[in-house]
Design a protein around this motif. Structure first.
Motif, mmCIF file in Angstrom:
data_model
loop_
_atom_site.group_PDB
_atom_site.id
_atom_site.type_symbol
_atom_site.label_atom_id
_atom_site.label_comp_id
_atom_site.label_asym_id
_atom_site.label_seq_id
_atom_site.Cartn_x
_atom_site.Cartn_y
_atom_site.Cartn_z
ATOM 1 N N TYR A 126 52.437 63.072 39.625
ATOM 2 C CA TYR A 126 51.050 63.344 39.611
ATOM 3 C C TYR A 126 50.094 62.479 40.434
ATOM 4 O O TYR A 126 48.943 62.958 40.798
ATOM 5 N N MET A 127 50.614 61.056 40.257
ATOM 6 C CA MET A 127 49.732 60.250 41.130
ATOM 7 C C MET A 127 49.775 60.653 42.932
ATOM 8 O O MET A 127 48.841 60.455 43.468
ATOM 9 N N GLN A 128 51.020 61.251 43.375
ATOM 10 C CA GLN A 128 51.167 61.836 44.406
ATOM 11 C C GLN A 128 50.215 62.768 44.724
ATOM 12 O O GLN A 128 49.645 62.953 45.863
ATOM 13 N N ASP A 129 50.214 63.801 43.714
ATOM 14 C CA ASP A 129 49.422 64.873 43.903
ATOM 15 C C ASP A 129 48.010 64.748 43.994
ATOM 16 O O ASP A 129 47.170 65.516 44.755
ATOM 17 N N ILE A 130 47.419 63.785 43.187
ATOM 18 C CA ILE A 130 45.958 63.511 43.224
ATOM 19 C C ILE A 130 45.602 62.360 44.169
ATOM 20 O O ILE A 130 44.436 61.888 44.384
ATOM 21 N N ASP A 131 46.646 61.727 44.953
ATOM 22 C CA ASP A 131 46.475 60.842 45.996
ATOM 23 C C ASP A 131 45.789 59.557 45.259
ATOM 24 O O ASP A 131 44.805 59.430 45.734
ATOM 25 N N ILE A 132 46.462 58.897 44.424
ATOM 26 C CA ILE A 132 46.205 57.894 43.706
ATOM 27 C C ILE A 132 45.697 56.747 44.600
ATOM 28 O O ILE A 132 44.670 55.895 43.971
ATOM 29 N N CYS A 133 46.188 56.495 45.959
ATOM 30 C CA CYS A 133 45.821 55.349 46.667
ATOM 31 C C CYS A 133 44.515 55.559 47.143
ATOM 32 O O CYS A 133 43.722 54.575 47.208
ATOM 33 N N LYS A 134 44.203 56.925 47.573
ATOM 34 C CA LYS A 134 42.874 57.113 48.033
ATOM 35 C C LYS A 134 41.712 56.818 46.920
ATOM 36 O O LYS A 134 40.664 56.305 47.027
ATOM 37 N N LYS A 135 42.020 57.323 45.656
ATOM 38 C CA LYS A 135 41.134 57.175 44.469
ATOM 39 C C LYS A 135 41.071 55.477 44.562
ATOM 40 O O LYS A 135 40.033 55.058 43.998
ATOM 41 N N GLY A 136 42.152 54.809 44.352
ATOM 42 C CA GLY A 136 42.074 53.310 44.292
ATOM 43 C C GLY A 136 41.020 52.721 45.264
ATOM 44 O O GLY A 136 40.396 51.782 44.831
ATOM 45 N N GLU A 137 41.124 53.274 46.368
ATOM 46 C CA GLU A 137 40.278 52.396 47.427
ATOM 47 C C GLU A 137 38.716 52.892 47.155
ATOM 48 O O GLU A 137 38.225 51.983 47.462
ATOM 49 N N ALA A 138 38.684 54.175 46.886
ATOM 50 C CA ALA A 138 37.269 54.570 46.769
ATOM 51 C C ALA A 138 36.753 53.741 45.450
ATOM 52 O O ALA A 138 35.622 53.308 45.652
ATOM 53 N N VAL A 139 37.408 53.745 44.306
ATOM 54 C CA VAL A 139 37.030 52.929 43.199
ATOM 55 C C VAL A 139 36.849 51.595 43.492
ATOM 56 O O VAL A 139 35.402 50.997 43.208
ATOM 57 N N GLY A 140 37.670 50.883 44.315
ATOM 58 C CA GLY A 140 37.432 49.592 44.718
ATOM 59 C C GLY A 140 36.091 49.315 45.587
ATOM 60 O O GLY A 140 35.673 48.231 45.467
ATOM 61 N N LYS A 141 35.671 50.350 46.437
ATOM 62 C CA LYS A 141 34.542 50.083 47.264
ATOM 63 C C LYS A 141 33.363 49.975 46.422
ATOM 64 O O LYS A 141 32.365 49.198 46.660
ATOM 65 N N ILE A 142 33.373 51.137 45.510
ATOM 66 C CA ILE A 142 32.185 50.981 44.614
ATOM 67 C C ILE A 142 31.951 49.760 43.639
ATOM 68 O O ILE A 142 30.783 49.164 43.680
ATOM 69 N N ILE A 143 33.082 49.138 43.055
ATOM 70 C CA ILE A 143 32.990 47.882 42.336
ATOM 71 C C ILE A 143 32.895 46.781 43.285
ATOM 72 O O ILE A 143 31.983 46.042 42.745
ATOM 73 N N ARG A 144 33.430 46.709 44.238
ATOM 74 C CA ARG A 144 33.234 45.542 45.201
ATOM 75 C C ARG A 144 31.506 45.365 45.415
ATOM 76 O O ARG A 144 30.826 44.149 45.683
ATOM 77 N N ARG A 145 31.114 46.578 46.050
ATOM 78 C CA ARG A 145 29.577 46.444 46.369
ATOM 79 C C ARG A 145 28.792 46.103 45.130
ATOM 80 O O ARG A 145 27.965 45.251 45.351
ATOM 81 N N ARG A 146 29.186 46.543 43.826
ATOM 82 C CA ARG A 146 28.266 46.339 42.604
ATOM 83 C C ARG A 146 28.371 44.775 42.441
ATOM 84 O O ARG A 146 27.522 44.172 41.863
ATOM 85 N N PHE A 147 29.645 44.124 42.459
ATOM 86 C CA PHE A 147 30.041 42.847 42.296
ATOM 87 C C PHE A 147 29.225 42.041 43.097
ATOM 88 O O PHE A 147 28.632 40.962 42.508
ATOM 89 N N GLU A 148 29.337 42.273 44.221
ATOM 90 C CA GLU A 148 28.609 41.481 45.295
ATOM 91 C C GLU A 148 26.990 41.725 45.264
ATOM 92 O O GLU A 148 26.226 40.328 45.315
ATOM 93 N N LYS A 149 26.531 42.580 44.660
ATOM 94 C CA LYS A 149 24.853 42.792 44.449
ATOM 95 C C LYS A 149 24.698 41.731 43.358
ATOM 96 O O LYS A 149 23.879 41.229 43.137
ATOM 97 N N MET A 150 25.540 41.940 42.080
ATOM 98 C CA MET A 150 25.338 41.144 40.875
ATOM 99 C C MET A 150 25.455 39.674 41.247
ATOM 100 O O MET A 150 24.819 38.906 40.695
ATOM 101 N N GLN A 151 26.266 39.306 42.067
ATOM 102 C CA GLN A 151 26.486 38.000 42.595
ATOM 103 C C GLN A 151 25.298 37.574 43.061
ATOM 104 O O GLN A 151 24.615 36.165 42.658
ATOM 105 N N LYS A 152 24.393 38.162 43.864
ATOM 106 C CA LYS A 152 23.220 37.602 44.388
ATOM 107 C C LYS A 152 22.108 37.516 43.413
ATOM 108 O O LYS A 152 21.087 36.798 43.444
ATOM 109 N N LYS A 153 22.241 38.257 42.138
ATOM 110 C CA LYS A 153 21.139 38.312 41.109
ATOM 111 C C LYS A 153 21.595 37.142 40.024
ATOM 112 O O LYS A 153 20.836 36.762 39.453
#
Length: 435
Positions: free
Chosen positions: A324-351
């Motif tokens: 299932y993880m291969q079928d949905i390309d879990i690594c690509k999903k992990g990369e995409a989720v990571g980018k969103i969280i990192r951007r948000r965390f770095e903005k939070m850090q400034k505040k």
């Protein structure tokens, strides 16, 4: 929680369960789907804990549920040592195809958990080398069985449990944010590599050392990432001295970092042995030791095995989950989720000055809470209050770190963008309100 089903469960827990079995988050769970959990009172929660890194593919993925049901109707248990089952072999074959360890063949030992995988990896390493010494690191978490507990660094996880396993040595994990004060990152790293080399002069001779075990992204240690230059030096030292390199991928595997394994981010690095569990089985208890065939075959008859490893139902779940993880390309999903969280965390850090550091790899991300912007003043109290208050607002999240002052995200990687952003909104609003 007044007069609620959840409160009743916690009262029953207090009567029946040892106090030492800690509570990471004050929530309950009755059912779950995708990236959401519903508690005993029917409340809906966004899940940023993922069963502590177990649900990368989400809660109750349909192919896994179906595989479990069908296998349970055919055969639940036989013990692989008594009556061989094909599921074990199919899963081993799948693991070898994803994680080849060298060119001369790879073999797999299935286990019940990550801690059991670590225990067996150490046994195999000692038998393969004929040596006893094991090197581990500060910030490490490798489990709570006796050898795994010895390797684990956090004192809280091992108080009163000794004596511990002998011939285990520990070095400082390269953790620039906390320990690099007054130095450039380059100079700090050079110092740590020099200390690594000096270890074999001052503490243990190379010919005494069987293996080094390390997490490339520390789990309970607070998602600190090993610098590539340090890992390269470690690999070189191991190769030059016949020391085995064991990489613990229990929490960092299965797409969490944006790749199947954290070590795949590091050019030219292949472990001699590696340990796996958590998201491998989509919630079913299963783990593995994967290693070079000649190392795995060095184990003496009767020294590895057990009653339940390779249980047919757990293997069926893992096989369906990996496919299932291969079928949905879990690594690509992990990369995409990571980018969103990192951007948000770095903005939070400034505040928020309380966020001293944002770190991690892929979607394995955390921020560290400190007082007065000082890395030597960890704020575990703020982290605890943040976890408690987020639960009240419908977000399950857990802390990490040697000092308990890091907030980590281990949400299912199949989480949709709207749900992820809502969870991050709750986290940010709650933190800013507290500080």
């Amino acid at each position: 929680m007044e007069n609620s089903n959840a409160k009743s469960l916690f009262e029953k827990r207090k009567k029946l369960v040892p106090n030492a079995l800690g509570i990471f988050n004050p929530s309950t769970a009755v059912r779950a789907s995708g990236a959401k959990i519903w508690d005993a009172d029917g409340r809906e929660f966004i899940d940023f804990a993922g069963g502590i890194g177990v649900m990368n593919a989400g809660h109750c993925p349909k192919p896994v549920v179906k595989a479990i049901q069908e296998q349970a109707a055919r055969l639940i248990h036989s013990c692989f040592n008594v009556s061989l089952t094909e599921n074990y072999l199919l899963l081993a074959e799948k693991l070898v195809s994803i994680f080849p360890h060298g060119e001369k063949g790879t073999k797999v030992l299935l286990t019940n958990s990550g801690a059991e995988a670590v225990e067996n990896a150490i046994k195999i390493a000692r038998m393969a080398t004929g040596r006893q010494g094991i090197l581990c690191f500060t910030g490490a978490f490798h489990g709570r069985t006796m050898m795994a507990m010895t390797l684990t660094a956090k004192v809280k996880n091992k108080t009163g449990c000794g004596p511990f396993a002998p011939e285990v040595y520990r070095l400082e994990y390269p953790y620039f944010y906390r320990y690099g004060g007054g130095m450039t990152e380059k100079n700090y790293l050079a110092l740590q590599i020099r200390r690594l080399k000096d270890f074999f002069q001052y503490q243990a001779a190379p010919e005494h050392m069987a293996a080094v075990i390390v997490e490339l992204v520390q789990g309970e240690g607070g998602f600190t990432v090993m610098p590539p230059e340090y890992l390269k030096a470690l690999r070189q030292i191991c190769d030059e001295n016949g020391i085995l390199l064991i990489l613990d991928e229990v929490q960092s595997g299965w797409g969490r970092t944006g790749k199947w394994a954290a070590y795949q981010h590091f050019e030219g690095i292949t472990p001699d042995l590696s340990t796996w569990a958590k998201s491998m089985g989509a919630g079913m208890p299963i783990g593995a030791v994967i290693g070079r065939a000649e190392i795995m075959d060095a184990a003496h008859p009767g020294t590895i095995g057990g009653t339940y490893p390779g249980n047919p139902v757990c293997c069926a779940a893992a096989l369906a989950n990996i496919q299932y993880m291969q079928d949905i390309d879990i690594c690509k999903k992990g990369e995409a989720v990571g980018k969103i969280i990192r951007r948000r965390f770095e903005k939070m850090q400034k505040k928020c000055p309380a966020i001293g550091n944002v770190r991690g790899l892929g979607a394995m991300l955390a921020f560290e809470l400190v007082k007065n912007g000082d890395p030597h003043q960890p704020d575990s109290d703020l982290a605890n209050r943040l976890v408690q208050n987020c639960e009240k607002k419908g977000l399950i999240i857990i802390s990490a770190g040697t000092f308990g002052n890091c907030i980590r995200v281990l949400s299912p990687l199949i989480i949709d963008k709207k749900t992820l952003e809502r969870g991050l909104d709750i986290l940010e609003e709650t933190l800013l309100a507290l500080v």
